[in-house]
Design a protein around this motif. Sequence first.
Motif, PDB file in Angstrom:
ATOM      1  N   SER A 106       0.828  -1.208   0.000  1.00 50.60           N
ATOM      2  CA  SER A 106       0.000   0.000   0.000  1.00 50.60           C
ATOM      3  C   SER A 106       0.863   1.259   0.000  1.00 50.60           C
ATOM      4  CB  SER A 106      -0.913  -0.014   1.230  1.00 50.60           C
ATOM      5  OG  SER A 106      -1.632   1.189   1.342  1.00 50.60           O
ATOM      6  N   MET A 107       1.916   1.228   0.790  1.00 55.40           N
ATOM      7  CA  MET A 107       2.819   2.374   0.857  1.00 55.40           C
ATOM      8  C   MET A 107       3.496   2.612  -0.496  1.00 55.40           C
ATOM      9  SD  MET A 107       5.874   2.961   3.685  1.00 55.40           S
ATOM     10  CE  MET A 107       4.877   2.109   4.917  1.00 55.40           C
ATOM     11  N   GLN A 108       3.905   1.534  -1.141  1.00 60.31           N
ATOM     12  CA  GLN A 108       4.561   1.639  -2.449  1.00 60.31           C
ATOM     13  C   GLN A 108       3.602   2.207  -3.494  1.00 60.31           C
ATOM     14  OE1 GLN A 108       7.076  -1.678  -3.736  1.00 60.31           O
ATOM     15  NE2 GLN A 108       6.105  -1.623  -5.749  1.00 60.31           N
ATOM     16  N   SER A 109       2.350   1.772  -3.451  1.00 61.39           N
ATOM     17  CA  SER A 109       1.363   2.278  -4.409  1.00 61.39           C
ATOM     18  C   SER A 109       1.154   3.776  -4.247  1.00 61.39           C
ATOM     19  CB  SER A 109       0.031   1.544  -4.226  1.00 61.39           C
ATOM     20  OG  SER A 109       0.166   0.170  -4.520  1.00 61.39           O
ATOM     21  N   ASN A 110       1.126   4.241  -3.002  1.00 62.90           N
ATOM     22  CA  ASN A 110       0.938   5.670  -2.754  1.00 62.90           C
ATOM     23  C   ASN A 110       2.126   6.490  -3.266  1.00 62.90           C
ATOM     24  OD1 ASN A 110      -1.547   5.273  -1.500  1.00 62.90           O
ATOM     25  ND2 ASN A 110      -0.641   5.072   0.545  1.00 62.90           N
ATOM     26  N   ALA A 120       9.708   3.414  -7.407  1.00 67.46           N
ATOM     27  CA  ALA A 120      10.145   3.199  -6.021  1.00 67.46           C
ATOM     28  C   ALA A 120       9.596   1.875  -5.495  1.00 67.46           C
ATOM     29  CB  ALA A 120       9.669   4.352  -5.149  1.00 67.46           C
ATOM     30  N   THR A 121      10.352   1.258  -4.598  1.00 68.92           N
ATOM     31  CA  THR A 121       9.925  -0.011  -3.994  1.00 68.92           C
ATOM     32  C   THR A 121       9.947   0.112  -2.472  1.00 68.92           C
ATOM     33  OG1 THR A 121      12.185  -0.891  -4.005  1.00 68.92           O
ATOM     34  CG2 THR A 121      10.795  -1.379  -5.919  1.00 68.92           C
ATOM     35  N   VAL A 122       9.067  -0.662  -1.827  1.00 68.68           N
ATOM     36  CA  VAL A 122       8.988  -0.670  -0.362  1.00 68.68           C
ATOM     37  C   VAL A 122       8.939  -2.118   0.106  1.00 68.68           C
ATOM     38  CG1 VAL A 122       7.701   0.082   1.674  1.00 68.68           C
ATOM     39  CG2 VAL A 122       7.680   1.492  -0.399  1.00 68.68           C
ATOM     40  N   HIS A 123       9.724  -2.444   1.106  1.00 63.48           N
ATOM     41  CA  HIS A 123       9.665  -3.775   1.701  1.00 63.48           C
ATOM     42  C   HIS A 123       9.933  -3.668   3.198  1.00 63.48           C
ATOM     43  CE1 HIS A 123      14.066  -3.436   1.206  1.00 63.48           C
ATOM     44  NE2 HIS A 123      14.144  -4.330   2.190  1.00 63.48           N
ATOM     45  N   TYR A 124       9.449  -4.658   3.928  1.00 61.89           N
ATOM     46  CA  TYR A 124       9.649  -4.662   5.383  1.00 61.89           C
ATOM     47  C   TYR A 124      10.821  -5.564   5.725  1.00 61.89           C
ATOM     48  CZ  TYR A 124       8.789  -5.069  10.388  1.00 61.89           C
ATOM     49  OH  TYR A 124       8.928  -5.037  11.755  1.00 61.89           O
ATOM     50  N   SER A 125      11.737  -5.051   6.536  1.00 63.53           N
ATOM     51  CA  SER A 125      12.898  -5.818   6.971  1.00 63.53           C
ATOM     52  C   SER A 125      12.635  -6.389   8.361  1.00 63.53           C
ATOM     53  CB  SER A 125      14.142  -4.922   7.000  1.00 63.53           C
ATOM     54  OG  SER A 125      15.235  -5.610   7.577  1.00 63.53           O
ATOM     55  N   ASP A 126      12.559  -7.710   8.450  1.00 64.75           N
ATOM     56  CA  ASP A 126      12.318  -8.345   9.748  1.00 64.75           C
ATOM     57  C   ASP A 126      13.500  -8.157  10.693  1.00 64.75           C
ATOM     58  OD1 ASP A 126       9.741  -9.417   9.190  1.00 64.75           O
ATOM     59  OD2 ASP A 126      10.667 -10.999   7.994  1.00 64.75           O
ATOM     60  N   SER A 127      14.694  -8.124  10.139  1.00 65.23           N
ATOM     61  CA  SER A 127      15.888  -8.016  10.985  1.00 65.23           C
ATOM     62  C   SER A 127      15.975  -6.657  11.675  1.00 65.23           C
ATOM     63  CB  SER A 127      17.147  -8.266  10.156  1.00 65.23           C
ATOM     64  OG  SER A 127      17.226  -7.340   9.078  1.00 65.23           O
ATOM     65  N   ASP A 132      11.643  -0.279   4.554  1.00 64.21           N
ATOM     66  CA  ASP A 132      12.726   0.332   3.781  1.00 64.21           C
ATOM     67  C   ASP A 132      12.221   0.726   2.394  1.00 64.21           C
ATOM     68  OD1 ASP A 132      14.376  -0.134   5.929  1.00 64.21           O
ATOM     69  OD2 ASP A 132      15.174  -2.018   5.116  1.00 64.21           O
ATOM     70  N   ILE A 133      12.509   1.976   2.019  1.00 65.44           N
ATOM     71  CA  ILE A 133      12.058   2.509   0.732  1.00 65.44           C
ATOM     72  C   ILE A 133      13.278   2.792  -0.150  1.00 65.44           C
ATOM     73  CG2 ILE A 133      10.781   4.365  -0.417  1.00 65.44           C
ATOM     74  CD1 ILE A 133       9.268   4.774   2.232  1.00 65.44           C
TER      75      ILE A 133
END
Length: 207
Positions: A106-110, A120-127, A132-133
Motif C-alpha cells: 500500500s505504501m509503495q502504491s501511494n 520506487a519499492t517498499v519492503h519490510y525488513s524483519d531483521s 525500507d524505501i
Amino acid sequence: MDNETKFCTKCGRRIPINAEFCSFCGTKQPQAKPVTGSGSTSEGTANSTETPVQTSPKPSIIVEHTAWFKTPLGIGGIVVAVLIIVFGIGKVYSYNNPDTDSIASSMQSNITSDDDFGSATVHYSDSSQTFDIDIPESSTAMTNLDNGYPSIWNSLVKQLKTKSANLDNDYTSDYSYIQVMSPYNKKRVYLQIDHGNVKYNIADDLN
C-alpha cells in the motif's frame, strides 16, 4: 321392644336378637345391623349405607420456566458476546501481527502514484523491523534533491510522517519505523521516521 330380642319375620314370636332361625317355626331370620348414632335401626342402616360425595381434586398448575439461554433474547446475547470476543481476539492478533507485506504494498502504491518518484519499492525488513524505501537515483525527486531542490522530497517526508503515525496508532511501535535508503549506497539512510517523528532528513543538510 327389648333390645336383646326381636320378632320372627314369619310367625311373629319373640326370639333372641342374634338368632339366625326362629326357634318356633324354623324360618331363617335376617341379621340386624348395628345401629350407629341416634334414631331407629332402619334409620341407622340408611345412614350407614349412604355413599359419600367424592370431590375431584383440583388440577395442579405447573409453570414451566424456560432457561434464559434458550430464549430469543438470551440466544441473541450469546451470539453478540461471541462476536465481541472473536473480534477482540482478532483485533489483538492484528495489533501484534500486522500484514507487513500488505502495508508495504500500500505504501509503495501511494509513492509510485506520483511519477516524480519513479519505480520506487517498499519492503519490510524483519531483521531491523523497518519499512525500507528505495527510490531510483534517476527519479525527479532524487535528481532535484541532489541539485539542492528538496520540495518534491519534502512532500514525501510529510506523507511518510503521517503513515508512520498511523502505523504507531494501529499497531505496536515496532511497525512505525520508516526509512528511505540512499540510491547510491544502500548502507546509507536519507530519511528516518519513527512514531510519526523525523529522526533524520538528508534535506536538513542542505540548509
